[in-house]
Design a protein around this motif. Sequence first.
Motif, mmCIF file in Angstrom:
data_model
loop_
_atom_site.group_PDB
_atom_site.id
_atom_site.type_symbol
_atom_site.label_atom_id
_atom_site.label_comp_id
_atom_site.label_asym_id
_atom_site.label_seq_id
_atom_site.Cartn_x
_atom_site.Cartn_y
_atom_site.Cartn_z
ATOM 1 N N UNK A 246 27.107 -18.630 7.842
ATOM 2 C CA UNK A 246 27.922 -17.468 7.478
ATOM 3 C C UNK A 246 28.106 -16.565 8.706
ATOM 4 N N UNK A 247 27.058 -16.444 9.500
ATOM 5 C CA UNK A 247 27.158 -15.643 10.734
ATOM 6 C C UNK A 247 28.225 -16.254 11.643
ATOM 7 N N UNK A 248 28.213 -17.575 11.721
ATOM 8 C CA UNK A 248 29.200 -18.256 12.556
ATOM 9 C C UNK A 248 30.620 -17.941 12.075
ATOM 10 N N UNK A 249 30.815 -17.970 10.781
ATOM 11 C CA UNK A 249 32.131 -17.604 10.220
ATOM 12 C C UNK A 249 32.481 -16.164 10.596
ATOM 13 N N UNK A 250 31.473 -15.285 10.515
ATOM 14 C CA UNK A 250 31.735 -13.863 10.784
ATOM 15 C C UNK A 250 32.113 -13.655 12.257
ATOM 16 N N UNK A 266 17.815 -12.738 10.424
ATOM 17 C CA UNK A 266 17.722 -14.171 10.119
ATOM 18 C C UNK A 266 16.334 -14.723 10.399
ATOM 19 N N UNK A 267 16.058 -15.873 9.782
ATOM 20 C CA UNK A 267 14.935 -16.678 10.231
ATOM 21 C C UNK A 267 15.314 -17.297 11.568
ATOM 22 N N UNK A 268 14.344 -17.739 12.331
ATOM 23 C CA UNK A 268 14.662 -18.324 13.640
ATOM 24 C C UNK A 268 14.253 -19.799 13.671
ATOM 25 N N UNK A 269 14.777 -20.529 14.641
ATOM 26 C CA UNK A 269 14.354 -21.910 14.855
ATOM 27 C C UNK A 269 15.419 -22.923 14.477
ATOM 28 N N UNK A 270 16.379 -22.536 13.621
ATOM 29 C CA UNK A 270 17.434 -23.479 13.242
ATOM 30 C C UNK A 270 18.451 -23.613 14.371
ATOM 31 N N UNK A 271 19.211 -24.670 14.341
ATOM 32 C CA UNK A 271 20.269 -24.838 15.345
ATOM 33 C C UNK A 271 21.599 -25.005 14.596
ATOM 34 N N UNK A 272 22.603 -24.224 14.981
ATOM 35 C CA UNK A 272 23.920 -24.323 14.362
ATOM 36 C C UNK A 272 24.909 -24.663 15.469
ATOM 37 N N UNK A 273 25.371 -25.911 15.530
ATOM 38 C CA UNK A 273 26.253 -26.290 16.636
ATOM 39 C C UNK A 273 27.550 -25.494 16.613
ATOM 40 N N UNK A 274 27.966 -25.044 17.770
ATOM 41 C CA UNK A 274 29.264 -24.372 17.849
ATOM 42 C C UNK A 274 29.846 -24.553 19.246
ATOM 43 N N UNK A 275 31.129 -24.350 19.358
ATOM 44 C CA UNK A 275 31.805 -24.457 20.645
ATOM 45 C C UNK A 275 31.795 -23.068 21.288
ATOM 46 N N UNK A 276 30.826 -22.834 22.148
ATOM 47 C CA UNK A 276 30.680 -21.504 22.764
ATOM 48 C C UNK A 276 31.910 -21.171 23.609
ATOM 49 N N UNK A 277 32.470 -22.179 24.241
ATOM 50 C CA UNK A 277 33.666 -21.950 25.055
ATOM 51 C C UNK A 277 34.794 -21.383 24.206
ATOM 52 N N UNK A 278 34.981 -21.974 23.022
ATOM 53 C CA UNK A 278 36.048 -21.511 22.127
ATOM 54 C C UNK A 278 35.753 -20.097 21.621
#
Length: 350
Positions: A246-250, A266-278
């Motif tokens: 949801x944070x990624x959407x925001x 948030x809790x920490x330790x999870x990985x949410x893949x995203x295109x940082x360049x974009x």
Amino acid sequence: MRALTVTPGVADSLELRDIAAPPPEEGDVLVDTLSVGLCGTDSEIVAGDFGVAPPGQDHLVLGHENLGRVAEAPAGSDLAPGDIVVGIVRRPDPVPCGACAAGEWDMCLNGRYAEHGIKELDGFARQQWRGQADALVKLDPALQRVGVLLEPTTVVCKAWEQIERIGQRAYFAPETVAVTGAGPVGLLAALLGIQRGLEVHVYDLITEGPKPGLVRDLGAVYHTDSLQDSQVRPDVIIECTGVAPVILEAITGGGQNSITCLTGISGVGGKTPTDIGDLNRTTVLQNEVIFGTVNANKRHYTSAAAALAAADESWLERMITRRVRIDDFRDAFEQHDDDVKVVLDFQDPT
Ligand code: BGC
């Protein structure tokens, strides 16, 4: 007197125990507790994942969202017995850092601040507590049933203040706001958006229970689709879930010149893949701002008190979906499907 305590770092150490009356050093205003609200931070503390006991003590009195009635106040203060008050959660660090010296302990620079019921100061989940008059905020007596919502309202008052200050960087005439999450913080963020005359969209997965009606009765739009799927391109986004996708959407969902405010822890330790360049490309080319905010200072307590006083009391009352007597405190921590805000009551209902 009775107090709800935990041993920080120890899971499920929650207990109702007898503790001494609040010592005079805590402050010259004596307050009878009316109610204490529970939130995700309390659950983390109960799980043993968060929280620090006061120095020299192994237990911490829980409770930071609070409402009380003045029992004793010093002559000459602007408080009197019977006044409805809320204690301010965070106290400045002892150095003090520049921010705390300026009264902006919510922006403390050195992390040595203390927080009632969270970090190094006993909380408000006890029958009585004491505070200094300047660490209390007096509420409109009409808020006696719902004033326990003040503290989460201060958090969103700060969020809105920061959004508006950031907006002053250039031309700023927001029309549309998206709020992710229809929990208490999201609902209060939406309320403040409506109070500002904005078109408010609230996003949540829940299709039943009180949330959709609470949002609609505010005059906002309730969505169970995602921000992206809804095609809304808001000027302001307030993220209130702390949930990674949801944070990624925001942070990717704002339009030109948008401001995205992150409020969830948030809790920490999870990985949410995203295109940082974009993400970077869009943020730069659209002049976007993404920022985080926590806690609140006295300015925000004052504006939150005004916001609650201006709101429909019956709507605020509906946000409090369960009131649990302090003796039944364990029930309060059982998650029910329809919970929005659960409150512990210290007095018999009036
Ligand atoms: C409280 C804030 C506090 C934060 C971090 C939140 O639940 O509302 O006042 O600063 O937790 O401890």
